[in-house]
Design a protein around this motif. Structure first.
Motif, mmCIF file in Angstrom:
data_model
loop_
_atom_site.group_PDB
_atom_site.id
_atom_site.type_symbol
_atom_site.label_atom_id
_atom_site.label_comp_id
_atom_site.label_asym_id
_atom_site.label_seq_id
_atom_site.Cartn_x
_atom_site.Cartn_y
_atom_site.Cartn_z
ATOM 1 N N LEU A 544 44.910 -18.971 -74.210
ATOM 2 C CA LEU A 544 45.945 -17.974 -73.921
ATOM 3 C C LEU A 544 45.651 -17.244 -72.616
ATOM 4 O O LEU A 544 46.220 -16.193 -72.333
ATOM 5 C CB LEU A 544 46.010 -16.952 -75.067
ATOM 6 C CG LEU A 544 46.164 -17.531 -76.475
ATOM 7 C CD1 LEU A 544 45.915 -16.456 -77.518
ATOM 8 C CD2 LEU A 544 47.557 -18.132 -76.650
ATOM 9 N N SER A 545 44.738 -17.821 -71.826
ATOM 10 C CA SER A 545 44.210 -17.106 -70.661
ATOM 11 C C SER A 545 45.277 -16.762 -69.624
ATOM 12 O O SER A 545 45.221 -15.690 -69.014
ATOM 13 C CB SER A 545 43.084 -17.909 -70.013
ATOM 14 O OG SER A 545 43.500 -19.231 -69.741
ATOM 15 N N ASP A 546 46.254 -17.636 -69.392
ATOM 16 C CA ASP A 546 47.294 -17.315 -68.404
ATOM 17 C C ASP A 546 48.019 -16.028 -68.786
ATOM 18 O O ASP A 546 48.246 -15.145 -67.950
ATOM 19 C CB ASP A 546 48.303 -18.464 -68.289
ATOM 20 C CG ASP A 546 47.796 -19.593 -67.401
ATOM 21 O OD1 ASP A 546 46.655 -19.480 -66.897
ATOM 22 O OD2 ASP A 546 48.524 -20.580 -67.215
ATOM 23 N N PHE A 547 48.368 -15.918 -70.057
ATOM 24 C CA PHE A 547 49.078 -14.737 -70.568
ATOM 25 C C PHE A 547 48.182 -13.497 -70.522
ATOM 26 O O PHE A 547 48.594 -12.430 -70.052
ATOM 27 C CB PHE A 547 49.533 -15.029 -72.001
ATOM 28 C CG PHE A 547 50.053 -13.839 -72.760
ATOM 29 C CD1 PHE A 547 51.277 -13.268 -72.438
ATOM 30 C CD2 PHE A 547 49.321 -13.289 -73.806
ATOM 31 C CE1 PHE A 547 51.760 -12.169 -73.144
ATOM 32 C CE2 PHE A 547 49.793 -12.200 -74.518
ATOM 33 C CZ PHE A 547 51.017 -11.639 -74.182
ATOM 34 N N LEU A 548 46.930 -13.624 -70.959
ATOM 35 C CA LEU A 548 46.039 -12.467 -71.077
ATOM 36 C C LEU A 548 45.525 -11.988 -69.722
ATOM 37 O O LEU A 548 45.408 -10.777 -69.487
ATOM 38 C CB LEU A 548 44.872 -12.799 -72.011
ATOM 39 C CG LEU A 548 45.274 -13.102 -73.466
ATOM 40 C CD1 LEU A 548 44.071 -13.590 -74.264
ATOM 41 C CD2 LEU A 548 45.892 -11.878 -74.135
ATOM 42 N N LEU A 549 45.219 -12.911 -68.808
ATOM 43 C CA LEU A 549 44.756 -12.508 -67.475
ATOM 44 C C LEU A 549 45.894 -11.878 -66.668
ATOM 45 O O LEU A 549 45.673 -10.976 -65.855
ATOM 46 C CB LEU A 549 44.155 -13.696 -66.729
ATOM 47 C CG LEU A 549 42.864 -14.275 -67.343
ATOM 48 C CD1 LEU A 549 42.381 -15.483 -66.548
ATOM 49 C CD2 LEU A 549 41.765 -13.216 -67.423
ATOM 50 N N LYS A 550 47.100 -12.344 -66.904
ATOM 51 C CA LYS A 550 48.275 -11.726 -66.276
ATOM 52 C C LYS A 550 48.438 -10.289 -66.778
ATOM 53 O O LYS A 550 48.719 -9.367 -65.999
ATOM 54 C CB LYS A 550 49.515 -12.558 -66.615
ATOM 55 C CG LYS A 550 50.826 -12.028 -66.062
ATOM 56 C CD LYS A 550 51.944 -12.988 -66.458
ATOM 57 C CE LYS A 550 53.300 -12.496 -66.043
ATOM 58 N NZ LYS A 550 54.363 -13.456 -66.416
ATOM 59 N N ASN A 551 48.236 -10.073 -68.072
ATOM 60 C CA ASN A 551 48.326 -8.722 -68.628
ATOM 61 C C ASN A 551 47.224 -7.818 -68.091
ATOM 62 O O ASN A 551 47.434 -6.622 -67.870
ATOM 63 C CB ASN A 551 48.256 -8.772 -70.159
ATOM 64 C CG ASN A 551 49.559 -9.239 -70.781
ATOM 65 O OD1 ASN A 551 50.538 -9.492 -70.081
ATOM 66 N ND2 ASN A 551 49.578 -9.353 -72.100
ATOM 67 N N GLU A 552 46.030 -8.393 -67.898
ATOM 68 C CA GLU A 552 44.927 -7.625 -67.317
ATOM 69 C C GLU A 552 45.323 -7.115 -65.928
ATOM 70 O O GLU A 552 45.123 -5.934 -65.602
ATOM 71 C CB GLU A 552 43.680 -8.503 -67.222
ATOM 72 C CG GLU A 552 42.475 -7.812 -66.608
ATOM 73 C CD GLU A 552 41.269 -8.741 -66.513
ATOM 74 O OE1 GLU A 552 40.305 -8.529 -67.256
ATOM 75 O OE2 GLU A 552 41.304 -9.685 -65.691
ATOM 76 N N LEU A 553 45.903 -7.985 -65.119
ATOM 77 C CA LEU A 553 46.358 -7.594 -63.783
ATOM 78 C C LEU A 553 47.441 -6.519 -63.882
ATOM 79 O O LEU A 553 47.443 -5.539 -63.126
ATOM 80 C CB LEU A 553 46.882 -8.824 -63.031
ATOM 81 C CG LEU A 553 47.293 -8.601 -61.574
ATOM 82 C CD1 LEU A 553 46.092 -8.221 -60.716
ATOM 83 C CD2 LEU A 553 47.984 -9.845 -61.008
ATOM 84 N N ASN A 554 48.352 -6.676 -64.830
ATOM 85 C CA ASN A 554 49.438 -5.716 -65.035
ATOM 86 C C ASN A 554 48.893 -4.317 -65.320
ATOM 87 O O ASN A 554 49.337 -3.326 -64.727
ATOM 88 C CB ASN A 554 50.318 -6.180 -66.202
ATOM 89 C CG ASN A 554 51.391 -5.166 -66.562
ATOM 90 O OD1 ASN A 554 52.182 -4.756 -65.728
ATOM 91 N ND2 ASN A 554 51.397 -4.739 -67.813
ATOM 92 N N VAL A 555 47.921 -4.224 -66.216
ATOM 93 C CA VAL A 555 47.352 -2.917 -66.577
ATOM 94 C C VAL A 555 46.718 -2.256 -65.354
ATOM 95 O O VAL A 555 46.925 -1.064 -65.094
ATOM 96 C CB VAL A 555 46.318 -3.069 -67.720
ATOM 97 C CG1 VAL A 555 45.515 -1.780 -67.911
ATOM 98 C CG2 VAL A 555 47.027 -3.441 -69.023
ATOM 99 N N LEU A 556 45.959 -3.017 -64.572
ATOM 100 C CA LEU A 556 45.262 -2.443 -63.419
ATOM 101 C C LEU A 556 46.227 -1.998 -62.320
ATOM 102 O O LEU A 556 46.038 -0.948 -61.696
ATOM 103 C CB LEU A 556 44.257 -3.447 -62.855
ATOM 104 C CG LEU A 556 43.109 -3.856 -63.793
ATOM 105 C CD1 LEU A 556 42.223 -4.894 -63.115
ATOM 106 C CD2 LEU A 556 42.283 -2.651 -64.229
#
Length: 588
Positions: A544-556
């Motif tokens: 699920l890394s594409d979805f989760l790493l994208k969310n990490e970028l979104n939060v920052l």
């Protein structure tokens, strides 16, 4: 332009003798002072120095200051909370008057004083009832300037009780306070939720779900904090049983848990039963049974709940378990802030909970952007970068929001340090994607700290440096509020749910730019919880890394109120961002 005059502030001893002296000496006041303090509505602050430099306060407003003070002193039944304030020589009262004061303006001043004083470190407890937010009225356009002048004059009388406004406004406690003035969208949502809760409790159902959605910065936390305060203070009066209701705030985030606990303690929202009013989901689930559900559960950041068993949690889905243990569950949910595999919702399961709330008209979506103080095209630029994974030319922003790309991470860090030096600019910090190793409670083998590195630039990860001032205890203060953290890099674990005035983001090598699109490379990430496979309900295992790493970028990228500074480790992404800054990106 109207020139706003200073308020009239008179301090008296909070005793029967003090009131008598005030009444007798009033004849000698200047004519305007006498008029504003005795004939106009006033705001007052009763403050009791319970311990050295530690205060309990009560804030109120009245149209007759002498009669109201007499009531407080002699008839404690009028205000039970006030009866807990000892009327000793250490107690005094500030009476505040102004030529523009009317009923609505004094209610707004009262509410804002509650907001500020409830977040002052030296204030133990604020003894007050429900909030009294006003909307438009005759002198409302002067409210902010009048409040600033009131605070300035109060500071002259007691700098400990009334510290600099900028220091208060930077605190996580202030930003999550229930006393924020709500927008029309938030007021409508709050009124709707409050009515739904009353109706649901009177029907005695279990598991009613109210879902509140919206992007990062849309005002969800302030709405939940305001609801929590009102439900704890007022709800029992609204339902037929009139019994004390069990209302709990659930949050699965350590830093936010600390903030909500402080709010509960300062404002008297703690539970009278054995279980805390504010707690983590696993503790709640393990202590409350289906047979004896509580009345209301509010879940801030419900996207951080677990959807699989972990550690002391033996269930399969924490939200489902909470619904079985509460008559009403109010959950804030943003799918774009899910950060780990154990928080992941499969699409059909997510649609089920949305449908469950929509079925009873219990789905609320907040659209206003409350955090990022920028024009719409600037917010669109950030959203395009994250949601559509494209880099567009950076727009000019007439509101002054600053997006700046640096060609060197050290220069970006220095720029953030400069912003942070200015108290008026507030707290600014560097953060980074989780692309450099960090192991909690363990030291690296060859270095003193776990570091974020690029070329000659290096900075320790969060929670490693020790404060220079050993006398200050930072245990209950968020990471960004600790002064020494200006020399650390924050992560989603320390800044999710919090605001920064300026944020400098080191975009690590897991975020790349290829063929005109941003892509995510799990092999470059050190975030094990984002790049491991998740077992789905059909038994298959999926990355699920594409979805989760994208969310990490979104939060920052959505932490900054006034500015976003960027540096990318990936050469192609860095080149695209620098071109975007110069307006050289070709569209189409």
């Amino acid at each position: 332009m109207v020139k706003i005059s200073k308020p009239v502030i008179h301090e008296i001893d909070y005793t029967v003798d003090g009131l008598k002296k005030f009444s007798e000496s009033a004849v000698n006041f200047k004519k305007k002072s006498r008029k504003y303090l005795l004939d106009y509505p006033t705001v007052y602050i009763i403050n009791n120095e319970a311990r050295e430099n530690t205060y309990n306060v009560y804030i109120g407003e009245t149209s007759n200051i002498k009669a109201r003070t007499n009531q407080h002193l002699l008839t404690n039944d009028i205000n039970r909370e006030l009866s807990r304030l000892p009327t000793t020589n250490s107690a005094s009262m500030f009476v505040i008057g102004h030529e523009y004061f009317n009923k609505s303006l004094t209610l707004d001043i009262e509410n804002k004083l509650m907001h500020y004083l409830s977040t002052v470190d030296q204030v133990d407890t604020v003894y007050n009832r429900r909030t009294n937010q006003q909307n438009k009225y005759y002198t409302s356009e002067y409210f902010e300037e009048i409040f600033s002048k009131v605070w300035q004059e109060l500071r002259k009388k007691n700098k400990i009780l009334f510290p600099l406004k900028s220091i208060i406004e930077d605190s996580a406690l202030f930003k999550a306070s229930p006393f924020h003035k709500l927008t029309r969208e938030q007021i409508d949502a709050k009124d709707k939720i409050y009515t739904k809760v009353i109706n649901s409790l009177e029907s005695d159902k279990v598991g009613e779900l109210i879902l509140v959605a919206g992007e990062a910065g849309s005002g969800k936390t302030v709405l939940m904090s305001s609801l929590f305060y009102d439900l704890k203070k007022e709800l029992a009066r609204e339902v037929e049983s009139k019994k004390e209701l069990k209302v709990h705030m659930i949050v699965n985030h350590d830093a936010q848990l600390t903030v909500y606990k402080q709010i509960a303690e300062k404002l008297g929202l703690t539970s009278k039963n054995n279980l805390e009013a504010v707690l983590k989901p696993t503790r709640f689930i393990n202590n409350i049974t289906n047979e004896d559900p509580v009345d209301v559960v509010i879940i801030d950041e419900a996207h951080l709940l677990w959807t699989q068993g972990k550690q002391a949690y033996r269930g399969k889905n924490q939200l489902h378990d909470l619904l079985e243990r509460a008559k009403v569950v109010i959950a804030v949910f943003d799918v774009n802030q899910i950060l780990t595999t154990e928080q992941y919702w499969e699409e059909d399961e997510l649609e089920k909970i949305k449908a469950m709330s929509k079925k009873n008209d219990n789905y609320i979506f907040l659209t206003n952007q409350m955090r990022i103080d920028a024009e719409e095209q600037t917010i669109d630029w950030i959203r395009n970068l994250v949601d559509n994974q494209i880099v567009l030319n950076i727009p000019n922003d007439d509101k002054g929001y600053e997006i700046k790309i640096f060609d060197d991470a050290e220069k970006m860090h220095n720029a953030i340090k400069e912003k942070s030096k200015n108290q008026e600019k507030g707290i600014s910090r560097v953060v980074a994607t989780f692309d450099w190793k960090y192991v909690d409670k363990r030291k690296p083998e060859n270095e003193e700290y776990w570091m974020v590195k690029d070329n000659d630039f290096k900075i320790p990860w969060n929670y490693q440096l020790k404060p220079k001032n050993k006398s200050v205890k930072y245990k209950d203060v968020s990471w960004a509020e600790q002064p020494h953290t200006i020399n650390e890099a924050g992560s989603t674990y320390t800044v999710q749910g919090f605001d920064l005035n300026y944020v400098g983001v080191v975009i690590g090598p897991s975020v790349k730019y290829r063929n005109g699109k941003i892509v995510f490379d799990k092999e470059e990430s050190e975030n094990r919880k984002a790049k491991q496979r998740r077992t789905l309900k059909d038994g298959s295992k999926e990355y699920l890394s594409d979805f989760l790493l994208k969310n990490e970028l979104n939060v920052l990228l959505t932490r900054g109120i006034h500015g976003l500074f960027l540096y990318a480790v990936d050469d192609q992404l860095q080149e695209a961002l620098l071109k975007a800054q110069k307006g050289e990106i070709k569209i189409g």
